[in-house]
Design a protein around this motif. Structure first.
Motif, PDB file in Angstrom:
ATOM      1  N   SER A 272      69.205  20.661 -82.275  1.00  0.00           N
ATOM      2  CA  SER A 272      69.055  21.323 -80.975  1.00  0.00           C
ATOM      3  C   SER A 272      67.590  21.636 -80.691  1.00  0.00           C
ATOM      4  N   ALA A 273      66.883  22.111 -81.717  1.00  0.00           N
ATOM      5  CA  ALA A 273      65.462  22.417 -81.523  1.00  0.00           C
ATOM      6  C   ALA A 273      64.685  21.152 -81.193  1.00  0.00           C
TER       7      ALA A 273
ATOM      8  N   LEU B   3      65.451  20.181 -77.595  1.00  0.00           N
ATOM      9  CA  LEU B   3      64.798  21.104 -76.684  1.00  0.00           C
ATOM     10  C   LEU B   3      63.309  20.774 -76.565  1.00  0.00           C
ATOM     11  N   ALA B   4      62.668  20.437 -77.673  1.00  0.00           N
ATOM     12  CA  ALA B   4      61.250  20.059 -77.636  1.00  0.00           C
ATOM     13  C   ALA B   4      61.046  18.780 -76.837  1.00  0.00           C
TER      14      ALA B   4
ATOM     15  N   ALA C 164      62.954  17.747 -74.369  1.00  0.00           N
ATOM     16  CA  ALA C 164      63.179  18.076 -72.959  1.00  0.00           C
ATOM     17  C   ALA C 164      61.961  18.766 -72.350  1.00  0.00           C
ATOM     18  N   VAL C 165      61.372  19.704 -73.075  1.00  0.00           N
ATOM     19  CA  VAL C 165      60.185  20.401 -72.569  1.00  0.00           C
ATOM     20  C   VAL C 165      59.031  19.414 -72.403  1.00  0.00           C
TER      21      VAL C 165
END
Length: 100
Positions: free
Chosen positions: A62-63, A66-67, A69-70
């Motif tokens: 997930s991390a 998320l990275a 996506a950012v």
């Protein structure tokens, strides 16, 4: 007792002794075959944190997502800013060419 009789008696005793030794050897062999060697129980490996491992993998995945996506959002913002900048510079350049 003559030597011949004594030798015959010794031969008979030796034969009896060899039969007894053969019998004893057979009994010992039978005991060895019937006795099962005691093997220590094999240790059972404990589960190596199955649930905790998968939870850790889920959090790490997930991390990572998320990275990514950012980073994608940052790239999109940069592209828009660059487009606006290029359009503004083009407009200024056209104004300079018209007035110049």
């Amino acid at each position: 007792m003559s030597d011949l009789e004594k030798a015959a008696q010794d031969a008979v005793n030796a034969a009896a002794n060899s039969e007894q030794l053969a019998l004893i050897a057979a009994v010992l062999k039978a005991q060895q075959l019937t006795q099962q060697p005691v093997t220590p129980p094999t240790p059972v490996a404990a589960p190596s944190g199955g649930a905790a491992k998968w939870i850790g993998i889920g959090i790490g995945g997930s991390a990572l997502l998320l990275a990514v996506a950012v980073s994608a959002v940052a790239i999109a913002i940069s592209a828009v800013a660059l487009t606006v900048c290029v359009l503004a510079l083009r407009s200024v350049w056209q104004d300079v060419r018209k007035n110049g």
